[in-house]
Write a protein that holds these residues in place. Structure first.
Motif, short mmCIF file in Angstrom:
data_model
loop_
_atom_site.label_atom_id
_atom_site.label_comp_id
_atom_site.label_asym_id
_atom_site.label_seq_id
_atom_site.Cartn_x
_atom_site.Cartn_y
_atom_site.Cartn_z
N PRO A 6 0.85 -1.36 -0.28
CA PRO A 6 -0.02 -0.21 -0.13
C PRO A 6 0.74 1.23 0.27
O PRO A 6 1.94 1.10 0.77
CB PRO A 6 -0.69 0.12 1.41
CG PRO A 6 0.06 -0.97 1.88
CD PRO A 6 1.13 -2.16 0.97
N SER A 7 0.63 2.22 -0.44
CA SER A 7 0.93 3.57 -0.90
C SER A 7 0.64 4.32 0.23
O SER A 7 0.93 5.86 0.33
CB SER A 7 1.37 4.03 -2.29
OG SER A 7 -0.23 4.30 -3.02
N GLN A 61 7.93 5.17 7.22
CA GLN A 61 7.26 6.28 7.04
C GLN A 61 5.48 6.08 6.76
O GLN A 61 5.34 6.87 7.73
CB GLN A 61 7.28 6.95 5.97
CG GLN A 61 7.62 8.49 5.33
CD GLN A 61 7.73 8.69 3.91
OE1 GLN A 61 8.70 8.27 3.81
NE2 GLN A 61 7.28 10.51 3.68
N LEU A 62 5.16 5.55 6.25
CA LEU A 62 3.76 5.14 6.03
C LEU A 62 3.37 3.56 7.71
O LEU A 62 2.24 4.77 7.57
CB LEU A 62 3.77 4.03 4.52
CG LEU A 62 2.67 3.23 4.83
CD1 LEU A 62 1.81 4.81 4.74
CD2 LEU A 62 2.21 2.48 3.20
N SER A 63 4.10 3.63 7.73
CA SER A 63 3.85 2.48 8.85
C SER A 63 2.70 2.98 9.98
O SER A 63 2.84 3.69 11.12
CB SER A 63 4.59 1.66 9.89
OG SER A 63 4.20 0.43 8.96
N LEU A 64 3.93 4.02 10.60
CA LEU A 64 4.33 5.52 11.83
C LEU A 64 3.85 7.04 11.55
O LEU A 64 4.10 7.93 12.04
CB LEU A 64 5.37 5.66 12.61
CG LEU A 64 5.83 3.55 13.32
CD1 LEU A 64 7.25 3.76 14.19
CD2 LEU A 64 4.11 3.02 14.16
N GLY A 65 4.03 7.08 9.68
CA GLY A 65 4.06 8.71 9.61
C GLY A 65 2.25 8.43 10.03
O GLY A 65 1.47 8.26 9.58
N LYS A 66 1.54 10.25 10.79
CA LYS A 66 0.34 9.79 10.28
C LYS A 66 -0.20 11.14 10.01
O LYS A 66 0.07 11.97 9.37
CB LYS A 66 0.14 10.13 11.90
CG LYS A 66 -1.69 9.93 12.32
CD LYS A 66 -1.24 10.29 14.11
CE LYS A 66 -2.57 9.95 14.82
NZ LYS A 66 -2.91 9.98 15.86
N GLY A 118 4.67 2.39 -1.67
CA GLY A 118 4.88 2.44 -0.32
C GLY A 118 5.01 4.51 -0.53
O GLY A 118 4.23 4.67 -0.79
N SER A 119 5.61 4.81 0.61
CA SER A 119 5.61 6.01 1.09
C SER A 119 5.86 6.77 0.89
O SER A 119 5.57 8.30 0.40
CB SER A 119 6.23 5.94 3.13
OG SER A 119 7.50 6.02 2.51
N THR A 120 6.80 6.98 -0.55
CA THR A 120 7.16 7.39 -1.66
C THR A 120 6.29 8.65 -2.85
O THR A 120 6.23 9.27 -3.39
CB THR A 120 8.22 7.61 -2.63
OG1 THR A 120 7.93 6.21 -3.24
CG2 THR A 120 9.31 6.23 -2.10
N ARG A 121 4.82 7.87 -2.48
CA ARG A 121 3.95 8.32 -3.49
C ARG A 121 3.60 10.00 -3.67
O ARG A 121 3.52 10.56 -4.49
CB ARG A 121 2.75 7.50 -3.43
CG ARG A 121 2.01 8.03 -4.21
CD ARG A 121 0.15 6.52 -4.05
NE ARG A 121 -0.98 7.62 -5.18
CZ ARG A 121 -1.99 6.20 -4.63
NH1 ARG A 121 -2.36 5.78 -4.16
NH2 ARG A 121 -3.18 7.23 -5.23
N GLY A 122 3.22 10.37 -2.33
CA GLY A 122 3.10 11.48 -2.19
C GLY A 122 4.35 12.95 -2.23
O GLY A 122 4.03 13.83 -3.20
N THR A 123 5.35 12.14 -2.38
CA THR A 123 6.15 13.46 -2.86
C THR A 123 6.90 13.32 -3.88
O THR A 123 7.14 13.96 -4.94
CB THR A 123 7.78 12.02 -1.77
OG1 THR A 123 8.13 11.64 -0.37
CG2 THR A 123 8.79 13.44 -1.88
N ILE A 124 6.86 12.07 -4.83
CA ILE A 124 6.89 11.61 -6.08
C ILE A 124 6.37 12.48 -6.49
O ILE A 124 6.80 13.67 -7.40
CB ILE A 124 6.67 10.52 -7.15
CG1 ILE A 124 7.97 9.35 -6.15
CG2 ILE A 124 6.82 9.93 -8.18
CD1 ILE A 124 7.93 8.00 -6.83
N GLU A 125 4.66 12.99 -5.95
CA GLU A 125 3.79 13.43 -7.21
C GLU A 125 3.98 15.27 -6.27
O GLU A 125 3.93 16.11 -7.59
CB GLU A 125 2.09 13.47 -6.40
CG GLU A 125 1.54 12.10 -6.26
CD GLU A 125 0.28 11.40 -5.30
OE1 GLU A 125 -0.37 10.72 -5.66
OE2 GLU A 125 -0.02 12.29 -4.89
#
Length: 577
Positions: free
Chosen positions: A334-335, A365-370, A482-489
């Motif tokens: 999941p991203s 980052q995805l698991s603990l980032g809120k 994973g968690s890089t999706r928003g950063t790439i966007e």
């Protein structure tokens, strides 16, 4: 007025840094702002620098901001470590107790506020974090009343006097800053839409998704950064007739989970890299016995103990290849926090329909980032149990025992659970015939191997690749997981502003790899650049292996433990164009 703002609080672990950020964020979330938070913390219980960076916006953002507008400092180390992030004209609000020194040569404003002194006047220095919240409220021009509800919820059980003291600490902190700084119009946020949304870490979303997906048992051993999944389910599953068992080690956790799934209970186990290494042999057992199981791997810095509190995406190869021998398995990535909920629920369906281990792979980052999440739509969740035969009695078998491992056209055998009449069969980790009896017959061996390995041919995973490919002649396709999706966007927004055509593909199904979905996306771009948190380009290698076009594929890698910033992705991708 501004439409977004970045705020960070820092100090020593154990000083209430987490609660400061939590109260600040929850109140803003309830006003209708979108939030994205990331905590930097050390792998120790108390002491060591920690910080919580929270991005506040009037629209959805799922990345850490490049710069910092406001830094709240409980010690000098916080200023020394974090001030380079401050933008020109940014603000430091520091506890006057440690005689804070402003960073040299930077265009920032600093206000020394007696956090500790004000808190001690109210009875305890522990309330200095509430004074700091008040100071932040004043800088943003927010109403104090918006924090009353949150403080009441957090401290109401301790009595109204405690609530009043904390609110007074907030009020005094705000009053002090107003007198010192006046009104700082450059930090005034545009009004939010006032809508109610959830504010979750990925681990909580995974736990919620497990419950929605019918999970009623968890066996696990605590390990950073996955422990919150177990902690959430410990609170919730007993009320639903379920249970959580903290096992003595990781091996016991997964073998217990296999046993529970064999008995018909949807069960989950969760860990991180070192724990998954210990679970590897048992994952092979689940594959050989065709027992469904859902396993969560929240990746962190490795190898060995590595960096337990830092983010990484270096377990991709391990999740695909580590089991000895050859078994079918599914690896889902999941991203977003929202996807973590729905993908976990779907993982149970896939596990039972195909009778395979399903690994949900996230990163710290995805698991603990809120982050802010739209309300969950439970109508999107369904329960599918595949070929599990219903009722207390199954049809009487033609032979002496039930053909639990019957060779079928789709590779998936009928499944029963202990206690169903006429369902008796053998279950063993050695090769076996259709009834589960051990055998070394080469013909049977080939039939059983082919049956197991072909069963995923019919797997239909929803949105295996999330893509934005509006250009047929893109300069570059930027790929992540994973968690890089928003950063790439956000990096792509900068390219768009410069007239550089970019497409994006975010891989959500790591294995079996969605080559058919990736191929046309790659064909539309002159270059393919994969952004990932590891040192060897593990996702890059999968793309080259499964899709090809290796001559146009390259990597942007980061493995220092810190998440990518949008500016980093933009700059490093641009270097490769």
């Amino acid at each position: 007025m501004i439409d977004q703002l970045s705020w960070k609080v820092g100090g020593q672990q154990g000083e209430g840094i987490d609660s400061t950020g939590e109260i600040f964020a929850i109140a803003l979330n309830r006003l209708g702002y979108y939030l994205y938070g990331y905590r930097h913390f050390s792998s120790r219980i108390k002491g060591g620098h920690t910080s919580n960076k929270i991005r506040v916006s009037t629209k959805q953002r799922t990345a850490i901001s490049d710069t910092l507008d406001i830094l709240v400092a409980f010690d000098q180390e916080t200023i020394d470590v974090n001030s380079p992030e401050l933008r020109q004209g940014g603000v430091i609000v520091a506890d006057s107790k440690f005689n804070p020194k402003a960073p040299e040569g930077m265009d920032v404003r600093m206000y020394a506020v007696p956090f500790t002194e004000i808190a001690e006047q109210l009875g305890t220095s522990l309330m200095k974090n509430m004074v700091a919240i008040g100071a932040s409220i004043a800088l943003l021009g927010l109403p104090l009343e918006s924090f009353t509800e949150v403080v009441t919820e957090l401290f109401g059980k301790k009595g109204q006097k405690v609530v009043d003291k904390n609110m007074e600490a907030i009020s005094r902190g705000a009053e002090y800053v107003k007198n010192e700084a006046g009104v700082l119009n450059d930090f005034e946020l545009q009004p939010a839409d006032g809508k109610k949304r959830m504010y979750l870490i990925g681990n909580d979303a995974i736990a919620m998704g497990a419950i929605a997906g019918g999970c009623r048992f968890m066996s696990a051993y605590p390990i950073t950064p996955s422990s919150e999944i177990m902690e959430y389910l410990i609170k919730k599953l007993p009320d639903l007739g379920g249970a959580v068992i903290q096992t003595e080690d990781e091996i016991a956790a997964i073998t217990m989970a296999i046993g529970a799934n064999y008995a018909g209970v949807r069960t989950i186990t969760a860990s991180s890299g070192p724990g998954l290494s210990l679970k590897t042999e048992a994952i092979g057992l689940a594959g050989e016995t065709e027992t469904p199981i859902v396993i969560v791997n929240t990746q962190r810095g490795g190898p060995s103990t590595g960096m337990p509190t830092k983010t990484e995406q270096s377990d991709v190869n391990a999740m695909i290849y580590s089991t000895h021998g050859e078994i079918p398995k599914v690896v889902i990535a999941p991203s977003t926090v929202e996807e973590a909920f729905y993908d976990t629920a779907e993982a149970f369906n896939i596990a039972e329909e195909f009778q395979v281990p399903v690994i949900l792979i996230t990163d710290l980052q995805l698991s603990l980032g809120k982050q802010t999440v739209e309300p969950i739509d439970l109508s999107k969740v369904e329960i599918r149990r595949g070929k599990l035969l219903p009722g207390n009695e199954v049809p009487k078998p033609e032979g002496e025992m039930f053909k639990r491992y019957e060779v079928t056209e789709d590779g998936i055998s009928p499944r029963v659970i202990p206690g169903q009449k006429n369902g008796i069969h053998h279950m063993t980790g050695v090769e076996h015939n259709e009834m589960g009896r051990p055998t070394e017959d080469p013909i049977i061996r080939v039939k059983q191997m082919d049956k197991r390995l072909n069963k995923l041919n019919n797997l239909k995973f929803p949105n295996p690749v999330v893509s934005d490919a509006k250009y047929d002649d893109a300069e570059v396709l930027i790929v992540g997981m994973g968690s890089t999706r928003g950063t790439i966007e956000e990096a792509r927004e900068r390219f768009e502003a410069e007239g550089i055509k970019t497409n994006q593909a975010h891989v959500r199904l790591i294995y079996p790899f969605p080559a058919e979905e990736m191929k046309p996306l790659m064909e539309k771009a002159k270059k393919v650049i994969v952004v990932e948190h590891n040192a060897t380009g593990q996702l890059t290698d999968q793309i080259k292996l499964r899709v090809g076009m290796a001559d146009k594929v390259s990597s942007v890698l980061k493995y220092d433990g810190n998440p990518f910033l949008p500016s980093e992705v933009y700059n490093r991708v641009k270097e490769l164009l």
